[in-house]
Design an enzyme around this catalytic site. Sequence first.
Site, PDB file in Angstrom:
ATOM      1  N   ARG A   1      -1.377  -0.598  -8.428  1.00 55.57           N
ATOM      2  CA  ARG A   1      -2.747  -0.231  -8.067  1.00 55.57           C
ATOM      3  C   ARG A   1      -2.813   1.292  -8.165  1.00 55.57           C
ATOM      4  O   ARG A   1      -1.972   1.990  -7.584  1.00 55.57           O
ATOM      5  CB  ARG A   1      -3.072  -0.650  -6.630  1.00 55.57           C
ATOM      6  CG  ARG A   1      -4.443  -0.137  -6.162  1.00 55.57           C
ATOM      7  CD  ARG A   1      -4.618  -0.220  -4.645  1.00 55.57           C
ATOM      8  NE  ARG A   1      -4.583  -1.584  -4.170  1.00 55.57           N
ATOM      9  CZ  ARG A   1      -4.165  -1.928  -2.950  1.00 55.57           C
ATOM     10  NH1 ARG A   1      -3.742  -0.989  -2.099  1.00 55.57           N
ATOM     11  NH2 ARG A   1      -4.151  -3.174  -2.574  1.00 55.57           N
TER      12      ARG A   1
ATOM     13  N   ASP B   1       0.856  -1.180   0.000  1.00 54.51           N
ATOM     14  CA  ASP B   1       0.000   0.000   0.000  1.00 54.51           C
ATOM     15  C   ASP B   1       0.895   1.233   0.000  1.00 54.51           C
ATOM     16  O   ASP B   1       2.043   1.189   0.456  1.00 54.51           O
ATOM     17  CB  ASP B   1      -0.867   0.042   1.278  1.00 54.51           C
ATOM     18  CG  ASP B   1      -1.954  -1.035   1.292  1.00 54.51           C
ATOM     19  OD1 ASP B   1      -2.270  -1.588   0.223  1.00 54.51           O
ATOM     20  OD2 ASP B   1      -2.483  -1.313   2.391  1.00 54.51           O
TER      21      ASP B   1
HETATM   22  P1  FDA Z   1     -14.762   8.900  -3.826  1.00 52.85           P
HETATM   23  O1  FDA Z   1     -14.213   9.056  -2.466  1.00 52.85           O
HETATM   24  O2  FDA Z   1     -15.146  10.135  -4.570  1.00 52.85           O
HETATM   25  O3  FDA Z   1     -15.966   7.913  -3.736  1.00 52.85           O
HETATM   26  C1  FDA Z   1     -16.800   7.645  -4.860  1.00 52.85           C
HETATM   27  C2  FDA Z   1     -18.098   7.045  -4.353  1.00 52.85           C
HETATM   28  O4  FDA Z   1     -17.835   5.793  -3.722  1.00 52.85           O
HETATM   29  C3  FDA Z   1     -18.766   7.873  -3.264  1.00 52.85           C
HETATM   30  O5  FDA Z   1     -19.592   8.858  -3.804  1.00 52.85           O
HETATM   31  C4  FDA Z   1     -19.524   6.816  -2.487  1.00 52.85           C
HETATM   32  O6  FDA Z   1     -20.707   6.505  -3.163  1.00 52.85           O
HETATM   33  C5  FDA Z   1     -18.586   5.619  -2.546  1.00 52.85           C
HETATM   34  N1  FDA Z   1     -17.661   5.543  -1.399  1.00 52.85           N
HETATM   35  C6  FDA Z   1     -16.329   5.832  -1.396  1.00 52.85           C
HETATM   36  N2  FDA Z   1     -15.790   5.571  -0.170  1.00 52.85           N
HETATM   37  C7  FDA Z   1     -16.790   5.129   0.616  1.00 52.85           C
HETATM   38  C8  FDA Z   1     -16.881   4.690   1.970  1.00 52.85           C
HETATM   39  N3  FDA Z   1     -15.809   4.655   2.775  1.00 52.85           N
HETATM   40  N4  FDA Z   1     -18.086   4.291   2.443  1.00 52.85           N
HETATM   41  C9  FDA Z   1     -19.186   4.299   1.645  1.00 52.85           C
HETATM   42  N5  FDA Z   1     -19.158   4.709   0.333  1.00 52.85           N
HETATM   43  C10 FDA Z   1     -17.994   5.110  -0.169  1.00 52.85           C
HETATM   44  N6  FDA Z   1      -5.368   5.091  -0.645  1.00 52.85           N
HETATM   45  C11 FDA Z   1      -4.046   5.328  -0.411  1.00 52.85           C
HETATM   46  O7  FDA Z   1      -3.657   6.480  -0.170  1.00 52.85           O
HETATM   47  N7  FDA Z   1      -3.152   4.297  -0.427  1.00 52.85           N
HETATM   48  C12 FDA Z   1      -3.514   3.026  -0.712  1.00 52.85           C
HETATM   49  O8  FDA Z   1      -2.671   2.132  -0.740  1.00 52.85           O
HETATM   50  C13 FDA Z   1      -4.898   2.772  -0.976  1.00 52.85           C
HETATM   51  N8  FDA Z   1      -5.342   1.517  -1.238  1.00 52.85           N
HETATM   52  C14 FDA Z   1      -6.640   1.330  -1.667  1.00 52.85           C
HETATM   53  C15 FDA Z   1      -7.057   0.074  -2.094  1.00 52.85           C
HETATM   54  C16 FDA Z   1      -8.319  -0.102  -2.616  1.00 52.85           C
HETATM   55  C17 FDA Z   1      -8.733  -1.448  -3.114  1.00 52.85           C
HETATM   56  C18 FDA Z   1      -9.223   1.006  -2.705  1.00 52.85           C
HETATM   57  C19 FDA Z   1     -10.573   0.864  -3.306  1.00 52.85           C
HETATM   58  C20 FDA Z   1      -8.828   2.234  -2.219  1.00 52.85           C
HETATM   59  C21 FDA Z   1      -7.558   2.415  -1.691  1.00 52.85           C
HETATM   60  N9  FDA Z   1      -7.143   3.642  -1.198  1.00 52.85           N
HETATM   61  C22 FDA Z   1      -5.808   3.846  -0.925  1.00 52.85           C
HETATM   62  C23 FDA Z   1      -8.143   4.701  -0.883  1.00 52.85           C
HETATM   63  C24 FDA Z   1      -8.356   5.625  -2.086  1.00 52.85           C
HETATM   64  O9  FDA Z   1      -7.208   6.425  -2.237  1.00 52.85           O
HETATM   65  C25 FDA Z   1      -9.574   6.543  -1.869  1.00 52.85           C
HETATM   66  O10 FDA Z   1      -9.406   7.304  -0.729  1.00 52.85           O
HETATM   67  C26 FDA Z   1     -10.891   5.788  -1.755  1.00 52.85           C
HETATM   68  O11 FDA Z   1     -10.944   4.732  -2.664  1.00 52.85           O
HETATM   69  C27 FDA Z   1     -12.066   6.718  -2.094  1.00 52.85           C
HETATM   70  O12 FDA Z   1     -11.913   7.220  -3.397  1.00 52.85           O
HETATM   71  P2  FDA Z   1     -12.872   6.848  -4.626  1.00 52.85           P
HETATM   72  O13 FDA Z   1     -12.022   6.771  -5.855  1.00 52.85           O
HETATM   73  O14 FDA Z   1     -13.661   5.656  -4.329  1.00 52.85           O
HETATM   74  O15 FDA Z   1     -13.753   8.149  -4.813  1.00 52.85           O
END
Ligand code: FDA
Length: 299
Positions: free
Chosen positions: A175, A125
């Site tokens: 990733r 990560d």
């Molecule tokens: P965004 O936050 O805009 O979310 C889009 C939509 O998804 C929201 O409108 C909501 O509907 C839904 N959603 C998102 N998060 C939610 C929650 N917690 N609960 C409910 N609904 C939610 N970051 C990092 O800095 N280092 C890392 O190594 C990783 N590793 C990682 C692995 C995996 C598999 C994922 C999916 C994410 C990460 N992240 C991460 C976190 C990533 O950087 C980010 O903060 C989150 O994925 C939220 O961003 P989105 O792209 O989903 O968009």
Amino acid sequence: MSLFTWLVVKGLPLVPKPIVGRVAKRYVAGDTLESALAAIADLNREGAMATMDLLGEEVQDRGKAIKNVEEYERMLEAIAQRGVDSNISVKLSALGQKIDDGFCRENVERILTTARRLGNFVRIDMEDASTTDLTLRLYHDFHARYSNFGVVLQAYMRRTLSDISQLPAVGANVRLCKGIYIEKRTIAFKGHETVRLNFLQALEKLLTRGVYVGIATHDEHLVCGALGLIDRLKVPRERYEFQMLLGVDAEMRRILIAGGHRLRVYVPYGVDWYPYSTRRLRENPEVAKHVIRAFLGGR
Ligand code: FDA
């Protein structure tokens, strides 16, 4: 950040742990390896793959870091024995990065060796910006010897497009996510749309270069953009996967799987769930908002 979100984030240390636990439960498989294996078996039945994460980070004591290494080895053995479809995700700060870089490297190598013996894969990560250089250096150093190794790049970092240029020419595995930590504007894009733009730019650059990409987002705008790129660039199914967090948008998970895409769910477990959950609440108002919504009975 709305006043309500701000109040919850600031007041979080006052919230009783069991209440935070109720909120956090949906994002965590449970306290034990067994609970994570059960969650993964369910996900596998649904057609999703998994990546298992042991909660606990910022370890300051060598004994604790070694215990984490042993737990990761146990995890890899259990994945092989049960035949579940899962790899592992590790945080360098849980393996002693804050104690001594050499010690941390030894620990990573131990996990990589065990994973290779068992035919499995390890993803590091990406943590906050103070660790980006060390993490990428470690990835580059080990990549030549361990092909079962991947890293994470964050679309909010201004350096990400240039980091992609520096990736190993063959066999890199990345990733791509937006990024969860609060970083300064001098090094990170701040606007929601700007981060989205950089995500899609970075994704295009990775796919064009033949890098295997884990597209880690729940943002449907980005999922749609990614599907467009996959189609336009004719990226074969085995060159990418979507990735999502446990407890978030199971419907989108099912839609992507039904569409024929590979999808992996991040499954954290362990007794150290409290720092993981509250760090997300404090550090990212967006996530805090989702958690508050969940707490109030939303999706
Ligand atoms: P965004 O936050 O805009 O979310 C889009 C939509 O998804 C929201 O409108 C909501 O509907 C839904 N959603 C998102 N998060 C939610 C929650 N917690 N609960 C409910 N609904 C939610 N970051 C990092 O800095 N280092 C890392 O190594 C990783 N590793 C990682 C692995 C995996 C598999 C994922 C999916 C994410 C990460 N992240 C991460 C976190 C990533 O950087 C980010 O903060 C989150 O994925 C939220 O961003 P989105 O792209 O989903 O968009």
